[in-house]
Design a protein around this motif. Sequence first.
Motif, PDB file in Angstrom:
ATOM      1  N   UNK A   1       0.811  -1.125   0.053  1.00 40.61           N
ATOM      2  CA  UNK A   1       0.136   0.095  -0.094  1.00 40.61           C
ATOM      3  C   UNK A   1       0.792   1.423  -0.051  1.00 40.61           C
ATOM      4  N   UNK A   2       0.490   2.250  -1.072  1.00 40.66           N
ATOM      5  CA  UNK A   2       1.170   3.428  -0.962  1.00 40.66           C
ATOM      6  C   UNK A   2       0.880   4.343  -0.159  1.00 40.66           C
ATOM      7  N   UNK A   3       1.700   5.267   0.754  1.00 39.91           N
ATOM      8  CA  UNK A   3       1.456   5.932   1.595  1.00 39.91           C
ATOM      9  C   UNK A   3       1.971   7.475   1.224  1.00 39.91           C
ATOM     10  N   UNK A   4       1.378   8.529   1.889  1.00 38.22           N
ATOM     11  CA  UNK A   4       1.979   9.688   1.785  1.00 38.22           C
ATOM     12  C   UNK A   4       1.416  10.689   2.947  1.00 38.22           C
ATOM     13  N   UNK A   5       2.239  11.748   3.479  1.00 35.48           N
ATOM     14  CA  UNK A   5       1.865  12.683   4.324  1.00 35.48           C
ATOM     15  C   UNK A   5       1.029  13.686   3.780  1.00 35.48           C
ATOM     16  N   UNK A   6      -0.254  13.889   4.284  1.00 39.58           N
ATOM     17  CA  UNK A   6      -1.105  14.935   3.825  1.00 39.58           C
ATOM     18  C   UNK A   6      -0.433  16.039   4.073  1.00 39.58           C
ATOM     19  N   UNK A   7      -0.292  17.384   2.970  1.00 37.46           N
ATOM     20  CA  UNK A   7       0.420  18.464   3.125  1.00 37.46           C
ATOM     21  C   UNK A   7      -0.322  19.175   4.342  1.00 37.46           C
ATOM     22  N   UNK A   8       0.474  20.046   5.091  1.00 43.12           N
ATOM     23  CA  UNK A   8       0.030  20.760   6.148  1.00 43.12           C
ATOM     24  C   UNK A   8      -0.462  19.874   7.290  1.00 43.12           C
ATOM     25  N   UNK A   9      -0.346  18.486   7.404  1.00 46.61           N
ATOM     26  CA  UNK A   9      -0.671  17.834   8.518  1.00 46.61           C
ATOM     27  C   UNK A   9       0.542  16.920   8.918  1.00 46.61           C
ATOM     28  N   UNK A  10       0.179  16.015   9.885  1.00 48.65           N
ATOM     29  CA  UNK A  10       1.085  15.139  10.246  1.00 48.65           C
ATOM     30  C   UNK A  10       0.713  13.727  10.014  1.00 48.65           C
ATOM     31  N   UNK A  11      -0.610  13.664   9.302  1.00 47.73           N
ATOM     32  CA  UNK A  11      -1.139  12.383   8.983  1.00 47.73           C
ATOM     33  C   UNK A  11      -0.618  11.603   7.781  1.00 47.73           C
ATOM     34  N   UNK A  12      -0.006  10.399   8.242  1.00 51.86           N
ATOM     35  CA  UNK A  12       0.556   9.498   7.199  1.00 51.86           C
ATOM     36  C   UNK A  12      -0.605   8.708   6.881  1.00 51.86           C
ATOM     37  N   UNK A  13      -0.956   8.846   5.330  1.00 53.37           N
ATOM     38  CA  UNK A  13      -2.023   8.067   5.102  1.00 53.37           C
ATOM     39  C   UNK A  13      -1.988   7.273   3.876  1.00 53.37           C
ATOM     40  N   UNK A  14      -3.028   6.067   3.949  1.00 54.12           N
ATOM     41  CA  UNK A  14      -2.901   5.469   2.590  1.00 54.12           C
ATOM     42  C   UNK A  14      -3.485   6.119   1.474  1.00 54.12           C
ATOM     43  N   UNK A  15      -3.164   5.530   0.044  1.00 52.58           N
ATOM     44  CA  UNK A  15      -3.616   6.434  -1.012  1.00 52.58           C
ATOM     45  C   UNK A  15      -5.162   5.823  -1.391  1.00 52.58           C
ATOM     46  N   UNK A  16      -5.386   4.785  -0.642  1.00 56.22           N
ATOM     47  CA  UNK A  16      -6.868   4.298  -0.974  1.00 56.22           C
ATOM     48  C   UNK A  16      -7.512   4.519   0.582  1.00 56.22           C
ATOM     49  N   UNK A  17      -9.025   4.993   0.377  1.00 57.83           N
ATOM     50  CA  UNK A  17      -9.731   5.257   1.390  1.00 57.83           C
ATOM     51  C   UNK A  17     -10.917   4.356   1.505  1.00 57.83           C
ATOM     52  N   UNK A  18     -11.263   3.654   2.593  1.00 60.03           N
ATOM     53  CA  UNK A  18     -12.382   3.100   2.769  1.00 60.03           C
ATOM     54  C   UNK A  18     -13.857   3.918   3.034  1.00 60.03           C
ATOM     55  N   UNK A  19     -14.442   4.154   1.970  1.00 64.83           N
ATOM     56  CA  UNK A  19     -15.706   4.589   1.988  1.00 64.83           C
ATOM     57  C   UNK A  19     -16.950   3.974   2.649  1.00 64.83           C
ATOM     58  N   UNK A  20     -17.849   4.537   3.535  1.00 59.85           N
ATOM     59  CA  UNK A  20     -18.813   3.929   4.323  1.00 59.85           C
ATOM     60  C   UNK A  20     -20.051   4.097   4.012  1.00 59.85           C
ATOM     61  N   UNK A  21     -20.379   5.007   2.905  1.00 54.08           N
ATOM     62  CA  UNK A  21     -21.887   5.177   2.506  1.00 54.08           C
ATOM     63  C   UNK A  21     -22.799   4.205   2.599  1.00 54.08           C
ATOM     64  N   UNK A  22     -22.397   3.077   2.024  1.00 57.53           N
ATOM     65  CA  UNK A  22     -23.379   1.782   1.867  1.00 57.53           C
ATOM     66  C   UNK A  22     -22.994   0.769   3.103  1.00 57.53           C
ATOM     67  N   UNK A  23     -22.528   1.035   4.060  1.00 54.81           N
ATOM     68  CA  UNK A  23     -22.028   0.020   5.191  1.00 54.81           C
ATOM     69  C   UNK A  23     -23.252  -0.914   5.656  1.00 54.81           C
ATOM     70  N   UNK A  24     -24.297   0.166   5.778  1.00 56.67           N
ATOM     71  CA  UNK A  24     -25.288  -0.632   6.295  1.00 56.67           C
ATOM     72  C   UNK A  24     -26.341  -1.566   5.537  1.00 56.67           C
ATOM     73  N   UNK A  25     -25.702  -1.841   4.142  1.00 56.63           N
ATOM     74  CA  UNK A  25     -26.013  -2.676   3.417  1.00 56.63           C
ATOM     75  C   UNK A  25     -25.533  -4.310   3.767  1.00 56.63           C
ATOM     76  N   UNK A  26     -24.819  -4.334   4.495  1.00 60.33           N
ATOM     77  CA  UNK A  26     -24.097  -5.256   5.237  1.00 60.33           C
ATOM     78  C   UNK A  26     -24.615  -5.931   6.731  1.00 60.33           C
ATOM     79  N   UNK A  27     -24.520  -7.005   7.174  1.00 58.72           N
ATOM     80  CA  UNK A  27     -24.731  -7.248   8.302  1.00 58.72           C
ATOM     81  C   UNK A  27     -23.803  -6.811   9.179  1.00 58.72           C
ATOM     82  N   UNK A  28     -23.985  -6.685  10.671  1.00 59.02           N
ATOM     83  CA  UNK A  28     -22.778  -6.208  11.241  1.00 59.02           C
ATOM     84  C   UNK A  28     -21.514  -6.979  11.285  1.00 59.02           C
ATOM     85  N   UNK A  29     -21.823  -8.404  11.221  1.00 65.78           N
ATOM     86  CA  UNK A  29     -20.728  -9.226  11.021  1.00 65.78           C
ATOM     87  C   UNK A  29     -19.674  -9.090   9.651  1.00 65.78           C
ATOM     88  N   UNK A  30     -20.629  -8.959   8.663  1.00 69.21           N
ATOM     89  CA  UNK A  30     -20.228  -8.801   7.336  1.00 69.21           C
ATOM     90  C   UNK A  30     -19.296  -7.251   7.268  1.00 69.21           C
TER      91      UNK A  30
END
Length: 311
Positions: A1-30
């Motif tokens: 996984x490629x990482x970089x530091x967000x400019x003007x922060x101390x956050x070292x972040x992956x270049x992929x993000x998990x979006x959670x808009x549709x999370x409730x389509x799954x069961x809690x276990x899923x």
Amino acid sequence: MKYHTLANTDLHVSNLIMGNMRLTELSLQEAEKLIRTAMEEEINFFDHADIYGPDYVGQCEEYFANAIQMNSSLREKMVIQSKCGINSAKNYYDFSKKHIIDSVNGSLERLKTDYLDLLLLHRPDPLMDPEEVAEAFNELQSSGKVRHFGVSNHNPAQIQLLEKYIGQKLVVNQVQFSIAHTPIIDSGISLNMGIDQAVNRDSSVLEYCRLNDITLQAWSPFQNGFFEGPFLGDKEKFGKLNEVIDRIASKYSVTNTAIAVAWITTHPANIQVVLGTTNIQRMKDASKGSEIKLTREEWYDIYKAAGNMVP
């Protein structure tokens, strides 16, 4: 996984993000399995919004925390971002101080955390009073509830107007971008041409953000148009595009999903890709595109195959 530091922060972040808009389509276990899969793939960035949830405000935030059984140990491993500014019940935008602060307090409670790493203003509010936004941001930052701030779907002038009044640097702008939705590139590449592709629809937001150290995040990276369906596998509408992507995927021994991701992450702007998938295998496939750097020829072949002109 490629990482970089967000400019003007101390956050070292992956270049992929998990979006959670549709999370409730799954069961809690899923849902738990999906979140843990993302973490196993070394994704450390999780995107939320207070309006995500089909039944009530904040449902997906609450679901996320319950699914993963949020605790301080897990929280330390995550970069968590949420968005506010949309009153979904009444269908209007609201950048008032009260709405912003109430939204953050609700997100913190639902996510079972004391702070957000980033807060984004979701869509521009034409009735925005930037001095009121500044008051909200100052209160949230001084209280430790929000560490950094950004926007979503904002053009350069809207960002400049905010930054004239707020004391914080806006570090992120989340915009729609995919192989089949490329307005942030099209007008620049076809400048001075009398064709539809040359129309500047976003005031050169890509160049502006690069000039001002604002990280772009690409939402709907597999969508055609504005939620018109995925282009991957659509051989009827995007036959040539899929043919080219499949050929390049074979070369790198990955799936077409990985190449769709790599087309975005190859761009030198360090664009983060927001993965809204609820499919575990697709999450794994996408992760394989994080570090693939396409050749210039491959990148342009894909761009042209999507129906774009290279003059």
